[in-house]
Design a protein around this motif. Sequence first.
Motif, mmCIF file in Angstrom:
data_model
loop_
_atom_site.group_PDB
_atom_site.id
_atom_site.type_symbol
_atom_site.label_atom_id
_atom_site.label_comp_id
_atom_site.label_asym_id
_atom_site.label_seq_id
_atom_site.Cartn_x
_atom_site.Cartn_y
_atom_site.Cartn_z
ATOM 1 N N LEU A 116 0.849 -1.198 0.000
ATOM 2 C CA LEU A 116 0.000 0.000 0.000
ATOM 3 C C LEU A 116 0.878 1.240 0.000
ATOM 4 O O LEU A 116 1.954 1.271 0.614
ATOM 5 C CB LEU A 116 -0.922 0.019 1.219
ATOM 6 N N ASN A 117 0.421 2.273 -0.699
ATOM 7 C CA ASN A 117 1.156 3.533 -0.701
ATOM 8 C C ASN A 117 1.191 4.139 0.703
ATOM 9 O O ASN A 117 0.302 3.910 1.528
ATOM 10 C CB ASN A 117 0.513 4.525 -1.669
ATOM 11 N N ASP A 120 -1.890 6.050 1.610
ATOM 12 C CA ASP A 120 -3.158 5.325 1.622
ATOM 13 C C ASP A 120 -3.635 5.217 3.066
ATOM 14 O O ASP A 120 -2.885 4.819 3.964
ATOM 15 C CB ASP A 120 -2.987 3.940 1.003
ATOM 16 N N ILE A 243 -7.667 6.654 -0.475
ATOM 17 C CA ILE A 243 -7.714 5.200 -0.597
ATOM 18 C C ILE A 243 -7.635 4.872 -2.084
ATOM 19 O O ILE A 243 -8.460 5.358 -2.885
ATOM 20 C CB ILE A 243 -8.996 4.630 0.035
ATOM 21 N N TYR A 244 -6.617 4.074 -2.424
ATOM 22 C CA TYR A 244 -6.381 3.757 -3.830
ATOM 23 C C TYR A 244 -7.084 2.452 -4.218
ATOM 24 O O TYR A 244 -7.304 1.561 -3.399
ATOM 25 C CB TYR A 244 -4.881 3.602 -4.111
ATOM 26 N N LYS A 249 -4.643 1.625 -9.090
ATOM 27 C CA LYS A 249 -3.952 2.647 -8.296
ATOM 28 C C LYS A 249 -4.578 4.037 -8.444
ATOM 29 O O LYS A 249 -3.927 5.044 -8.168
ATOM 30 C CB LYS A 249 -2.463 2.716 -8.659
#
Length: 408
Positions: A116-117, A120, A243-244, A249
């Motif tokens: 996760l980024n 995020d 939130i991706y 993405k």
Amino acid sequence: MFPSNPPSTDQHQLRNQRISTRIFIILLTLSLAILVLYTSLANVTHTVSISSPTIAQYSQLYSTYPQTLSCACTDISIDYDKFLQVNYTLHQICTSTFITDEWIGYLYNARPTGTLNSDDFRNAGLFIFQALNAFCQLSTQTISNQLTQFYSSQYVSASVTPLEVFQTQTQAFVSQFTSSVTKDFILSLSTIRKTTQSNALLNGQLTNYYLSGDISNNVNAYPLTYGDCGCKFSAVCSYELVIYNSTSKNVQFTVPGIYAGCYVIEALLQSNLQCFYNASCINEIQSYFTYYLSMNLTTLDTSLLVQFRKNSTIEEVVDELMVEKWNSSIVYDGYYNECQPSKCSYSYETRNNVIYIVTTVIGLVGGLVTVLKLIVPRMVRLIVFCIRRCTVNRNAVLPFIQLQLLVH
């Protein structure tokens, strides 16, 4: 009243004695009248003492004699905790589900698998709420430690302080305490923040710098940017968490009020809790977590807000030590019992009663009679002597004046 010794039959002496008697009676009567009038109209101060008065007696006496009542304390130094209690209510986030281990565990276990980024919510939210929990614990611990010192302070008074004055003073003590502990907390936090920012310390979540190695096995740190702001120049760079989509993405949802930034603490301080007052926002966030690990959540209650708003930043909340409301209770009975006055005294002005007037007059009559008996006859003889001299002189001068008139 003034007979000669031996008794005389001289008419001049008898007349002087009669005049002296009359003057004596007149002066004595006037003197007694003035004395009675003065003693009956004069104000006198009476002082009354009461041993070991109860608080009810003290209250009654103070309501009647507020200016003159004085009660010396047996114990002049009294700890604050004997009569004062300071209570506080933290912001509701500190008692909510959102800082519990259950919620933090849910954020960790219910997030999707995979990378996760850093911005995020399903990744950064875990650290955001851990930091929020840390702030709540730090506020509670700080207040508890400061209250321990505050309660050990002593209130010093040589005599019993009246209730109204006592309440005013204790409220001032509480206000000074809350102001002092808040300012000390802000100063400590500011010192930590400035130290972290000025030294460009590397964040454990690598949200301010990312590391990269080269072929020579050298590791280089590269600053991250948030919008147009770079962590190389500012530690407060931030934007709202998102939130991706796990595959594309693309941004699926922007979490309102919750920020990502160079440092977790700096991002948290810029965030607010408006999303968590809204059930729809919470449900939207939960929809991006694993469904089989769903969690029942209760929104924050706007009716519990006192000095904060829904969109108050965490920094605004932390600057008030996360305290929504301070309350203090004063136990005046506790103070009075610790003071333990052994005696109260008060004074009041009144007129003399009949018994005092009579006894005073009787006590002064003897001296007054003696003084008048010494003064009056001598005064009469002096006046008579002066009158006779004036008469003799006038009789001597009158023939001479008549002769002068005849000549002319």
